[in-house]
Motif scaffolding. Structure first.
Motif, PDB file in Angstrom:
ATOM      1  N   ARG A   1       1.119  -1.400   0.385  1.00 38.55           N
ATOM      2  CA  ARG A   1       0.231   0.486  -0.103  1.00 38.55           C
ATOM      3  C   ARG A   1       0.792   1.336   0.016  1.00 38.55           C
TER       4      ARG A   1
ATOM      5  N   LEU B   1      -3.474   3.625   6.849  1.00 40.66           N
ATOM      6  CA  LEU B   1      -4.850   3.534   6.903  1.00 40.66           C
ATOM      7  C   LEU B   1      -5.030   2.707   5.890  1.00 40.66           C
ATOM      8  N   THR B   2      -5.588   1.669   5.542  1.00 38.23           N
ATOM      9  CA  THR B   2      -5.392   0.691   4.680  1.00 38.23           C
ATOM     10  C   THR B   2      -7.055  -0.076   4.506  1.00 38.23           C
ATOM     11  N   PRO B   3      -7.576  -0.364   3.468  1.00 35.58           N
ATOM     12  CA  PRO B   3      -9.241  -1.006   3.433  1.00 35.58           C
ATOM     13  C   PRO B   3      -8.704  -1.964   3.756  1.00 35.58           C
TER      14      PRO B   3
ATOM     15  N   ASP C   1      -7.919  -2.385   6.782  1.00 37.81           N
ATOM     16  CA  ASP C   1      -8.076  -2.146   8.607  1.00 37.81           C
ATOM     17  C   ASP C   1     -10.074  -2.376   8.416  1.00 37.81           C
TER      18      ASP C   1
ATOM     19  N   TRP D   1     -11.022   1.365   8.325  1.00 38.85           N
ATOM     20  CA  TRP D   1     -11.965   1.867   6.980  1.00 38.85           C
ATOM     21  C   TRP D   1     -13.235   1.835   6.824  1.00 38.85           C
TER      22      TRP D   1
ATOM     23  N   HIS E   1     -15.632   1.882   4.716  1.00 40.68           N
ATOM     24  CA  HIS E   1     -16.008   1.292   2.831  1.00 40.68           C
ATOM     25  C   HIS E   1     -16.968   1.602   2.522  1.00 40.68           C
TER      26      HIS E   1
ATOM     27  N   GLY F   1      -4.896   3.662   0.179  1.00 38.49           N
ATOM     28  CA  GLY F   1      -4.449   4.113   1.164  1.00 38.49           C
ATOM     29  C   GLY F   1      -4.372   5.716   2.078  1.00 38.49           C
TER      30      GLY F   1
END
Length: 293
Positions: free
Chosen positions: A10, A75-77, A79, A82, A84, A100
Motif C-alpha cells: 500500500r 490506514l488501508t481497506p 483495516d 476503513w 468502506h 490508502g
C-alpha cells in the motif's frame, strides 16, 4: 503474506500514483495489493494501470520506519477502521477510492465519520462567513457531529476552530503529506486537530500541495461527510466543486445564505438556483434533516 507485506504494498502504491488512480484501484481490488504491486513492478499490468504509475521505483523504507516508530499510521481497506461505504461510492461513480490513507492522530476514521458533516467555503472569507463557520463547527461538534474540513485559511479553518470548542474531535483532509504544515499559518490549528482528532491524506510524507491535489482532496471531503455545507464560495471555487461531487454521490448539500452584494455569495447562490443546495441558518437545521439527533 504478512501485515508488513500488505503495508509495504500500500505504501508503494501511494508513492507510485497520483490520486485519483481508478485503474490502479480496480487492479488492486482484482488481484490484491501485494500481487498487484508485483505485476506493476514487472510491467505485467495492463497499460491503463501502468499509465497511472508515475514513480515505479519508489522506495518505501522511510515510510515503514515511520509506521514502526509510531509517528503516523497507514490506514488501508484491510483495516477495520476503513470507511468502506463512503469510499465505495467513489468507485461506483468512477472517482477513484483512495488506495490508502496516511493518518496522524488516534481517532478512528470509520467511527468518526458515521455522523460527519463537511464544512467548506472560501479562503477569502468575510467576517460574516468566518463567524458563521466557527459557530456551525462548534454547534455541530456539540451535537456529536464530526466536522470535516481542509484546514485551509478562511471558512474551513474557522469551522475547525469552532469544532475544537466542542467535544467531538474534528478531521482535516489534506492535499499534502500529514507531516507538511500547510498552510503554515495554521500550524497550531493543525496540531490541535491531530491531537484531538485526525489529519488524513492520500499523499506520502514530504508531499507538497498542488492545484490538482486540492481537487483530488475534494472528492474525499464529499464522500466522507453524510452531508456537505458550503459557507461562502465564489462561482469557480473548490468548495462549489465539492458540493457538486457530494450531490453526485447522493449526499445532501446545504448552503448558508449571505448578502447578494458579496462576491463570496455567488457560488452558494448558484447552488441554490441549480437546486443542488438547501438553505440553512443553523447547525440543527442539518442535524434534524439528517436524523443525527
Amino acid at each position: 503474506m504478512t501485515i508488513t507485506d500488505l503495508l509495504a504494498a500500500r505504501a508503494f502504491l501511494l508513492r507510485a500514483t497520483e490520486p485519483p488512480a481508478p485503474a490502479v484501484g480496480a487492479f488492486v481490488v482484482a488481484h490484491g495489493p501485494v500481487e498487484a504491486v508485483k505485476r506493476i513492478r514487472s510491467g505485467a499490468a495492463p497499460q491503463a494501470v501502468l499509465q497511472e504509475i508515475c514513480n515505479p521505483q519508489s522506495r518505501i523504507d522511510d515510510d515503514l520506519a515511520a509506521i514502526d516508530a509510531g509517528r503516523f499510521r497507514l490506514l488501508t481497506p484491510d483495516d477495520p477502521g476503513w470507511p468502506h461505504g463512503a469510499f465505495h461510492s467513489l468507485s461506483e461513480h468512477g472517482l477513484g477510492a483512495p488506495l490508502g490513507l496516511w493518518v496522524r492522530g488516534n481517532a478512528g476514521l470509520a467511527e468518526s465519520t458515521r455522523a460527519a458533516v463537511s464544512v467548506v467555503g472560501s479562503r477569502a472569507a468575510t467576517g460574516y462567513g468566518e463567524h458563521v463557520a466557527k459557530t456551525l463547527g462548534m454547534d455541530l461538534s456539540r451535537s456529536g457531529v464530526t466536522v470535516l474540513a481542509s484546514g485551509a485559511y478562511g471558512i474551513d479553518g474557522h469551522a475547525h476552530c469552532g469544532a475544537l470548542l466542542g467535544p467531538t474531535p474534528p478531521i482535516a483532509v489534506l492535499a499534502c503529506g500529514v507531516d507538511v504544515t500547510y498552510p503554515l499559518g495554521h500550524a497550531r490549528l493543525l496540531d490541535s486537530v491531530a491531537h484531538n482528532g485526525l489529519l488524513i491524506s492520500e499523499y506520502p510524507f514530504g508531499t507538497r500541495p498542488t492545484r490538482p491535489r486540492f481537487a483530488a482532496r475534494g472528492r474525499l471531503l464529499a464522500a466522507l461527510g453524510v452531508a456537505t455545507v458550503v459557507v461562502e464560495a465564489g462561482l469557480r471555487s473548490g468548495a462549489v466543486a465539492v458540493a457538486y461531487t457530494a450531490a453526485a454521490l447522493g449526499r445532501r448539500v446545504y448552503g448558508v445564505p449571505s448578502p447578494i452584494t458579496s462576491a463570496t455569495s455567488t457560488g452558494v447562490t448558484d447552488l441554490f438556483r441549480a437546486g443542488v443546495a438547501t438553505p440553512i441558518a443553523a447547525a440543527d437545521h442539518i442535524t434534524h434533516q439528517e436524523g443525527i439527533r
